[in-house]
Scaffold this active site. Structure first.
Site, PDB file in Angstrom:
ATOM      1  N   GLY A 214     -28.310  47.460  -6.263  1.00  0.00           N
ATOM      2  CA  GLY A 214     -26.908  47.868  -6.197  1.00  0.00           C
ATOM      3  C   GLY A 214     -26.655  48.915  -5.143  1.00  0.00           C
ATOM      4  O   GLY A 214     -27.402  49.056  -4.169  1.00  0.00           O
ATOM      5  N   ILE A 215     -25.632  49.692  -5.376  1.00  0.00           N
ATOM      6  CA  ILE A 215     -25.138  50.630  -4.385  1.00  0.00           C
ATOM      7  C   ILE A 215     -25.644  52.044  -4.716  1.00  0.00           C
ATOM      8  O   ILE A 215     -25.954  52.334  -5.856  1.00  0.00           O
ATOM      9  CB  ILE A 215     -23.592  50.562  -4.384  1.00  0.00           C
ATOM     10  CG1 ILE A 215     -22.986  51.200  -3.162  1.00  0.00           C
ATOM     11  CG2 ILE A 215     -22.991  51.129  -5.655  1.00  0.00           C
ATOM     12  CD1 ILE A 215     -21.508  50.855  -2.988  1.00  0.00           C
ATOM     13  N   GLY A 216     -25.742  52.890  -3.699  1.00  0.00           N
ATOM     14  CA  GLY A 216     -26.180  54.264  -3.930  1.00  0.00           C
ATOM     15  C   GLY A 216     -27.496  54.536  -3.221  1.00  0.00           C
ATOM     16  O   GLY A 216     -27.972  53.725  -2.420  1.00  0.00           O
ATOM     17  N   ILE A 218     -30.580  54.989  -4.535  1.00  0.00           N
ATOM     18  CA  ILE A 218     -31.822  54.489  -5.139  1.00  0.00           C
ATOM     19  C   ILE A 218     -32.377  53.228  -4.442  1.00  0.00           C
ATOM     20  O   ILE A 218     -33.580  53.131  -4.208  1.00  0.00           O
ATOM     21  CB  ILE A 218     -31.631  54.224  -6.660  1.00  0.00           C
ATOM     22  CG1 ILE A 218     -31.135  55.500  -7.359  1.00  0.00           C
ATOM     23  CG2 ILE A 218     -32.872  53.642  -7.305  1.00  0.00           C
ATOM     24  CD1 ILE A 218     -32.153  56.497  -7.809  1.00  0.00           C
ATOM     25  N   GLU A 237     -25.726  40.979  -4.352  1.00  0.00           N
ATOM     26  CA  GLU A 237     -24.341  40.997  -3.869  1.00  0.00           C
ATOM     27  C   GLU A 237     -24.265  41.709  -2.526  1.00  0.00           C
ATOM     28  O   GLU A 237     -23.394  41.458  -1.723  1.00  0.00           O
ATOM     29  CB  GLU A 237     -23.447  41.696  -4.876  1.00  0.00           C
ATOM     30  CG  GLU A 237     -23.811  43.158  -5.046  1.00  0.00           C
ATOM     31  CD  GLU A 237     -23.489  43.671  -6.421  1.00  0.00           C
ATOM     32  OE1 GLU A 237     -23.195  42.851  -7.294  1.00  0.00           O
ATOM     33  OE2 GLU A 237     -23.551  44.884  -6.617  1.00  0.00           O
ATOM     34  N   GLY A 335     -21.030  44.771  -9.332  1.00  0.00           N
ATOM     35  CA  GLY A 335     -21.816  43.654  -9.882  1.00  0.00           C
ATOM     36  C   GLY A 335     -22.856  44.106 -10.885  1.00  0.00           C
ATOM     37  O   GLY A 335     -23.760  43.331 -11.224  1.00  0.00           O
TER      38      GLY A 335
HETATM   39  N1  COA Z   1     -21.730  64.319 -14.395  1.00  0.00           N
HETATM   40  C1  COA Z   1     -21.004  64.889 -13.400  1.00  0.00           C
HETATM   41  N2  COA Z   1     -21.096  64.505 -12.109  1.00  0.00           N
HETATM   42  C2  COA Z   1     -21.971  63.538 -11.815  1.00  0.00           C
HETATM   43  C3  COA Z   1     -22.767  62.897 -12.800  1.00  0.00           C
HETATM   44  C4  COA Z   1     -22.616  63.338 -14.136  1.00  0.00           C
HETATM   45  N3  COA Z   1     -23.330  62.786 -15.127  1.00  0.00           N
HETATM   46  N4  COA Z   1     -23.553  61.983 -12.202  1.00  0.00           N
HETATM   47  C5  COA Z   1     -23.266  62.016 -10.886  1.00  0.00           C
HETATM   48  N5  COA Z   1     -22.321  62.940 -10.651  1.00  0.00           N
HETATM   49  C6  COA Z   1     -21.732  63.250  -9.346  1.00  0.00           C
HETATM   50  C7  COA Z   1     -22.783  63.698  -8.352  1.00  0.00           C
HETATM   51  O1  COA Z   1     -22.996  65.110  -8.433  1.00  0.00           O
HETATM   52  C8  COA Z   1     -22.157  63.289  -7.041  1.00  0.00           C
HETATM   53  O2  COA Z   1     -21.156  64.232  -6.710  1.00  0.00           O
HETATM   54  P1  COA Z   1     -20.827  64.601  -5.166  1.00  0.00           P
HETATM   55  O3  COA Z   1     -20.181  63.345  -4.611  1.00  0.00           O
HETATM   56  O4  COA Z   1     -19.894  65.751  -5.303  1.00  0.00           O
HETATM   57  O5  COA Z   1     -22.165  64.917  -4.552  1.00  0.00           O
HETATM   58  C9  COA Z   1     -21.433  61.990  -7.405  1.00  0.00           C
HETATM   59  O6  COA Z   1     -21.215  62.035  -8.801  1.00  0.00           O
HETATM   60  C10 COA Z   1     -22.236  60.713  -7.063  1.00  0.00           C
HETATM   61  O7  COA Z   1     -23.494  60.777  -7.678  1.00  0.00           O
HETATM   62  P2  COA Z   1     -24.797  60.213  -6.948  1.00  0.00           P
HETATM   63  O8  COA Z   1     -25.918  60.363  -7.900  1.00  0.00           O
HETATM   64  O9  COA Z   1     -24.940  60.834  -5.593  1.00  0.00           O
HETATM   65  O10 COA Z   1     -24.363  58.705  -6.774  1.00  0.00           O
HETATM   66  P3  COA Z   1     -25.002  57.512  -5.932  1.00  0.00           P
HETATM   67  O11 COA Z   1     -24.502  57.523  -4.553  1.00  0.00           O
HETATM   68  O12 COA Z   1     -26.478  57.404  -6.121  1.00  0.00           O
HETATM   69  O13 COA Z   1     -24.291  56.266  -6.671  1.00  0.00           O
HETATM   70  C11 COA Z   1     -23.209  55.268  -8.568  1.00  0.00           C
HETATM   71  C12 COA Z   1     -24.386  56.121  -8.081  1.00  0.00           C
HETATM   72  C13 COA Z   1     -23.344  55.037 -10.055  1.00  0.00           C
HETATM   73  C14 COA Z   1     -21.903  55.973  -8.279  1.00  0.00           C
HETATM   74  C15 COA Z   1     -23.272  53.919  -7.806  1.00  0.00           C
HETATM   75  O14 COA Z   1     -24.468  53.280  -8.118  1.00  0.00           O
HETATM   76  C16 COA Z   1     -22.103  53.016  -8.185  1.00  0.00           C
HETATM   77  O15 COA Z   1     -21.033  53.149  -7.630  1.00  0.00           O
HETATM   78  N6  COA Z   1     -22.298  52.073  -9.112  1.00  0.00           N
HETATM   79  C17 COA Z   1     -21.225  51.166  -9.476  1.00  0.00           C
HETATM   80  C18 COA Z   1     -21.696  50.103 -10.378  1.00  0.00           C
HETATM   81  C19 COA Z   1     -22.823  49.312  -9.758  1.00  0.00           C
HETATM   82  O16 COA Z   1     -23.956  49.635  -9.921  1.00  0.00           O
HETATM   83  N7  COA Z   1     -22.496  48.240  -9.063  1.00  0.00           N
HETATM   84  C20 COA Z   1     -23.473  47.426  -8.397  1.00  0.00           C
HETATM   85  C21 COA Z   1     -23.344  47.499  -6.908  1.00  0.00           C
HETATM   86  S1  COA Z   1     -21.647  47.128  -6.357  1.00  0.00           S
END
Ligand code: COA
Length: 435
Positions: A214-216, A218, A237, A335
């Site tokens: 997925g996105i992010g 990891i 995706e 997704g």
């Molecule tokens: N409480 C408060 N804030 C939180 C938090 C929590 N439990 N978990 C994360 N955050 C904040 C982080 O501090 C970060 O803040 P910043 O933008 O001010 O730095 C922000 O949320 C993003 O967190 P991060 O861990 O950097 O996210 P990431 O880039 O690794 O993406 C998701 C993680 C979940 C957002 C991303 O995987 C996503 O959009 N998923 C959508 C669903 C999915 O998986 N779809 C499949 C692909 S489309």
């Protein structure tokens, strides 16, 4: 007669077709047609129309239509909340339609949403009169099928990808030319915790597995650990730069895929120019309709389907929030559920949610209950593997109390005592007997 040529108009001329009340679909990510967005917003600024609906997945570039200045002019109803519209959605003057990525196309094909105008980018036409949608097919193909007017920006930077992305020029009504480079997507380098998470995930990935990531941050951290794996495949995706060295070294060869053997399948890309160049005229890559890539029952047919997605928060029962921070929408379901469910149904498949135990600000991402307002993306019934930098646990088939114990074992040590107390308050002293 087959159409092989076109007459281009300016972006300003092209968007004259938009009128009050229209629903507009924009193509996503690298393919976002910025010159048309800018020309449309110029008309909006002049108040030449009102109540124009804007739909799209994640887009790159400027998205002024989601700003407060356009209240009453544009109604932004996106299928995913990217960084460029987040502020508007969180403030309430832009909005989000919760929908599985697999079903975004269904909203159009089954007429839950009208489509008046589609705006996308394509590569220059070939000798047979076909253009390619290049980096993004997703719900845009469905939007094209249903739209009254299709405006395409012909851009030589757009790669000519194969798959559902190839469409005849006759499906396009208005042509515009632009040679701006495609938007790259930037991912920060993995943190020390994300590198360890990548290693735990790599241990779960078997030789011959078919991957979705997925996105992010990891996904690239996981891919960086797969150099010694064999015969991996891609059915996803989206993919980004992390797959390229693995294709080059032959680790990704799609040999074990039951569907699309030998090919990499995706519906959009999100990476650097290297990724966009990689798919250009590359028969190894199929850019397909999201109705195919994200259908859980298609995904489930790939043996050892392994889906790795990230999240924002998980509670002690295994409910995963990935789209909002409390009640503030941060992204969307995308997704995640399509692939978590599909992978869990695949022969020897693995559904994995992976995330650091704490945010960079030191907030635990594992909590007793989800923050009020946070919604469940992956339910406690769907979750299988869960990974943090403290280990990989499998919650599937485990009771609520076993889940709490396992989740606390991979929480950050600073929060384990607090979580332990919360579990005790939920389940009483029996929680300790289980230990
Ligand atoms: N409480 C408060 N804030 C939180 C938090 C929590 N439990 N978990 C994360 N955050 C904040 C982080 O501090 C970060 O803040 P910043 O933008 O001010 O730095 C922000 O949320 C993003 O967190 P991060 O861990 O950097 O996210 P990431 O880039 O690794 O993406 C998701 C993680 C979940 C957002 C991303 O995987 C996503 O959009 N998923 C959508 C669903 C999915 O998986 N779809 C499949 C692909 S489309």
């Amino acid at each position: 007669m087959t159409q092989r040529t076109y007459k281009a108009v300016t972006p300003q001329e092209a968007v004259k077709v938009i009128k009050s009340g229209d629903h507009i679909h924009l193509s996503s990510v690298a393919s976002t047609p910025q010159c048309l967005v800018d020309a449309m917003c110029e008309r909006g600024r002049n108040r030449e129309f009102q109540n124009v609906y804007i739909h799209h997945l994640h887009t790159e570039g400027d998205a002024p239509y989601a700003n407060q200045e356009f209240e009453g002019v544009f109604q932004h109803d996106a299928f995913f909340v990217g960084g460029n519209v987040r502020k508007g959605v969180q403030a309430g003057y832009a909005d989000y339609i919760p929908v599985m990525l697999s079903e975004t196309q269904k909203l159009y094909r089954e007429k839950y949403l009208p489509v008046d105008v589609v705006m996308l980018q394509v590569c220059p036409p070939d000798a047979l009169g076909y253009v390619s949608m290049g980096t993004s097919v997703d719900a845009t193909l469905a939007a094209i099928e249903m739209a009254k007017t299709v405006i395409a920006v012909v851009n030589p930077s757009m790669p000519r990808s194969y798959g559902d992305s190839l469409i005849p020029m006759s499906m396009i009504d208005i042509f515009v030319e632009d040679d701006s480079p495609l938007f790259p997507a930037h991912f920060s380098d993995p943190t020390a915790e994300e590198i360890i998470i990548g290693k735990f995930c790599a241990e779960l990935i078997e030789d011959g597995a078919c991957l979705q990531m997925g996105i992010g941050a990891i996904p690239n951290a996981v891919l960086a650990q797969l150099g010694n794996h064999k015969d991996l495949g891609i059915h996803t995706e989206m993919f980004a730069d992390g797959v390229l060295p693995l294709v080059e070294s032959g680790v990704i060869n799609g040999k074990n895929k039951k569907l699309d053997n030998g090919k990499m399948i995706s519906t959009f890309l999100m990476g650097s120019k290297n990724v966009y160049d990689f798919i250009d005229n590359n028969p190894m890559v199929g850019m397909m309709d999201v109705a195919y890539t994200n259908d859980p029952f298609v995904i489930a047919q790939q043996p050892k389907m392994t889906a790795i997605n990230s999240a924002l928060q998980i509670d002690l029962t295994g409910q995963v929030c990935a789209d909002s921070i409390g009640s503030k929408f941060y992204s969307g379901v995308g997704g995640q559920v399509d692939f978590i469910y599909g992978a869990s149904r695949s022969d020897r498949g693995k559904a994995i949610i992976a995330m650091p135990s704490m945010t960079k600000k030191g907030v635990s991402k594992i909590s007793n209950i989800l923050t009020p307002g946070a919604g469940v993306v992956t339910s406690r019934n769907h979750i299988h593997w869960f990974v943090t930098e403290f280990g990989a646990i499998n919650l599937y088939g485990k009771s609520l109390q076993e889940r709490a114990r396992l989740l606390i074992s991979v929480a950050h040590p600073d929060y384990r005592e607090e979580l332990d107390k919360a579990a005790f308050e939920r389940y009483g002293s029996h929680f300790y007997f289980l230990k």
